[in-house]
Design a protein around this motif. Structure first.
Motif, PDB file in Angstrom:
ATOM      1  N   UNK A   1       0.844  -1.184   0.000  1.00 29.57           N
ATOM      2  CA  UNK A   1       0.000   0.000   0.000  1.00 29.57           C
ATOM      3  C   UNK A   1       0.880   1.234   0.000  1.00 29.57           C
ATOM      4  N   UNK A   2       0.657   2.102  -0.969  1.00 28.78           N
ATOM      5  CA  UNK A   2       1.444   3.322  -1.103  1.00 28.78           C
ATOM      6  C   UNK A   2       0.781   4.463  -0.330  1.00 28.78           C
ATOM      7  N   UNK A   3       1.536   5.510  -0.069  1.00 31.99           N
ATOM      8  CA  UNK A   3       1.028   6.615   0.742  1.00 31.99           C
ATOM      9  C   UNK A   3      -0.081   7.390   0.048  1.00 31.99           C
ATOM     10  N   UNK A   4       0.017   7.499  -1.273  1.00 33.82           N
ATOM     11  CA  UNK A   4      -1.008   8.217  -2.028  1.00 33.82           C
ATOM     12  C   UNK A   4      -1.404   7.412  -3.255  1.00 33.82           C
ATOM     13  N   UNK A   5      -2.569   7.713  -3.803  1.00 31.27           N
ATOM     14  CA  UNK A   5      -2.991   7.019  -5.013  1.00 31.27           C
ATOM     15  C   UNK A   5      -2.104   7.406  -6.189  1.00 31.27           C
TER      16      UNK A   5
ATOM     17  N   UNK B   1      -4.884   2.805  -3.508  1.00 25.57           N
ATOM     18  CA  UNK B   1      -3.473   2.942  -3.129  1.00 25.57           C
ATOM     19  C   UNK B   1      -2.757   1.607  -3.039  1.00 25.57           C
ATOM     20  N   UNK B   2      -3.467   0.512  -3.255  1.00 24.51           N
ATOM     21  CA  UNK B   2      -2.874  -0.815  -3.135  1.00 24.51           C
ATOM     22  C   UNK B   2      -2.430  -1.349  -4.498  1.00 24.51           C
ATOM     23  N   UNK B   3      -1.273  -1.994  -4.509  1.00 21.88           N
ATOM     24  CA  UNK B   3      -0.777  -2.688  -5.699  1.00 21.88           C
ATOM     25  C   UNK B   3      -0.613  -4.162  -5.322  1.00 21.88           C
TER      26      UNK B   3
END
Length: 200
Positions: A21-25, A146-148
């Protein structure tokens, strides 16, 4: 895309996924493009799965390595460490039968499905893979906000014991049953984790 994965009917299954999960989209959108490049560079999968694992290569109908992005009908071969497939010239062969992308403002996905097949350089030979052609391997990468995510789903994993010699039958059972228990999940977990790894 999950609805594209064939239903489980017989044999074993494999379900592996990795997620970050990244901090921002915005960061997730940018990182997904990196992940997509890795995912479609199938000749480089061993770099993400670990060199001690299997070797991967994308091939055409003549068995020659392809350097472009995969497409339906292309072949994909895997060299399993220590237990090479004599029928497949040392490789286990699959063919890409479905590849698809979809996206909207907050979601993206790329899906590839492969199925065991004969060595394309020996089309009259039998299936050159440790799994029966009932089996499929389903590879997905996704961005959900925000998840990859990267996933591998094996379905209907049955050892290939049809029209093969005793040595190949023993080999296929060893590789397939080992894959069903531990090796396959370790292999695919290393790949999914490596493909989505975020490097600042």
């Amino acid at each position: 895309m999950d609805e594209k994965i064939p239903k489980q009917q017989t044999g074993a299954t494999t379900d592996v996924s990795s997620k970050i999960e990244l901090e921002t989209e915005e960061l997730a959108i940018a990182h997904f493009q990196t992940v997509k490049k890795r995912f479609l560079a199938m000749n480089s999968w061993e770099l993400y799965a670990g060199e001690e694992k299997a070797e991967f290569s994308l091939r055409d109908g003549n068995g020659e390595i392809l350097l472009e992005e995969p497409k339906r009908g292309d072949y994909f071969c895997i060299k399993t460490p220590g237990l090479h497939n004599k029928t497949g010239d040392g490789y286990d062969w699959v063919q890409i039968e479905h590849i698809e992308e979809e996206s909207d403002a907050h979601n993206e996905c790329v899906y590839i499905r492969v199925r065991p097949c004969a060595n394309p350089t020996k089309p009259d030979d039998h299936v050159a893979h440790f799994f029966d052609p009932k089996a499929t391997s389903n590879f997905l990468i996704k961005r959900i906000g925000r998840e990859v995510i990267a996933e591998v789903h094996g379905r209907n994993e049955v050892p290939n014991n049809n029209d093969v010699g005793m040595i190949e039958k023993v080999r296929n059972n060893i590789v397939a049953l080992g894959g069903m228990l531990i090796a396959s999940e370790l292999q695919w977990k290393a790949l999914t984790s490596g493909i989505i790894k975020y490097e600042e």
